[in-house]
Design an enzyme around this catalytic site. Structure first.
Site, mmCIF file in Angstrom:
data_model
loop_
_atom_site.group_PDB
_atom_site.id
_atom_site.type_symbol
_atom_site.label_atom_id
_atom_site.label_comp_id
_atom_site.label_asym_id
_atom_site.label_seq_id
_atom_site.Cartn_x
_atom_site.Cartn_y
_atom_site.Cartn_z
ATOM 1 C CB SER A 26 -0.990 -0.048 1.164
ATOM 2 O OG SER A 26 -2.079 0.807 0.936
ATOM 3 C CE LYS A 55 -17.944 19.231 11.726
ATOM 4 N NZ LYS A 55 -16.693 19.496 11.081
#
Length: 197
Positions: free
Chosen positions: A69, A121
């Site tokens: 990765s 949010k």
């Protein structure tokens, strides 16, 4: 963490090595399952810009024993990538997770009241189910980062985007990593050091 090196530390050491006339080459010895995306691609671009192919000092990635990765993104930016037979490289993909503990909390008699200004949010927190539109938003971000990751590896290793995409985030051991174009040489870290020297 003991023994961990951050992106900022790698950047500082690379720049210092590049500016030091007594240093003739650079080696990144890598053993990592991956890392964070924040700052990763800027570091990979810096390594790429300072490698021997682009006018800097020769730069080797010595995988000892894993570069997956984010660690592989860093390794791929070097001039040459060495991997031991039983080491591994790849895992060109993106992962994030969301845990929904709302039912568990309800079962325990705990009610969490979320107060927000801005309807979206902090929608990916663990105290309520993940709304489908938030999931789609996060998936879009993962897809965008994956595209950048694939483009970076394809450029760095001189292989096609298609071939990188087709790996679907898999990692590969030694000779299989070389067959995919993810590493240049199979050998021990000692043989990599000898070649660099």
């Amino acid at each position: 963490y003991s023994g961990m090196t951050g992106y900022d530390g790698i950047e500082n050491k690379l720049i210092a090595a590049e500016q030091d006339d007594t240093i003739k080459a650079k080696a990144l010895v890598i053993d990592s399952g991956g890392g964070d995306v924040s700052g990763l691609f800027d570091l990979a671009d810096l390594i790429w810009s300072l490698n021997g192919q682009n006018g800097g000092k020769p730069t080797y990635a010595i995988i000892a024993d894993h570069a997956y990765s984010a660690a592989y993104a860093i390794a791929s930016a070097c001039d040459k990538v060495w991997c031991p037979r039983t080491g591994g490289a790849g895992s060109v993909g993106v992962i994030t997770m969301h845990a929904d503990f709302s039912q568990n909390l309800a079962n325990e008699g705990i009610k969490v009241t979320i107060i927000r200004a801005g309807k979206d949010k902090a929608r990916a927190q663990p105290y309520e189910p993940l709304p489908p539109e938030t999931l789609a938003h996060i998936q879009g971000q993962c897809d965008e980062i994956r595209e950048l990751f694939v483009e970076t590896v394809a450029r760095n290793m001189g292989i096609s985007k298609k071939s990188v995409l087709e790996t679907e985030g898999l990692d590969y051991m030694g000779v299989h990593a070389k067959a995919k174009g993810f590493v240049n040489f199979i050998g021990s870290k000692h043989s990599a050091w000898d070649a660099l020297i």
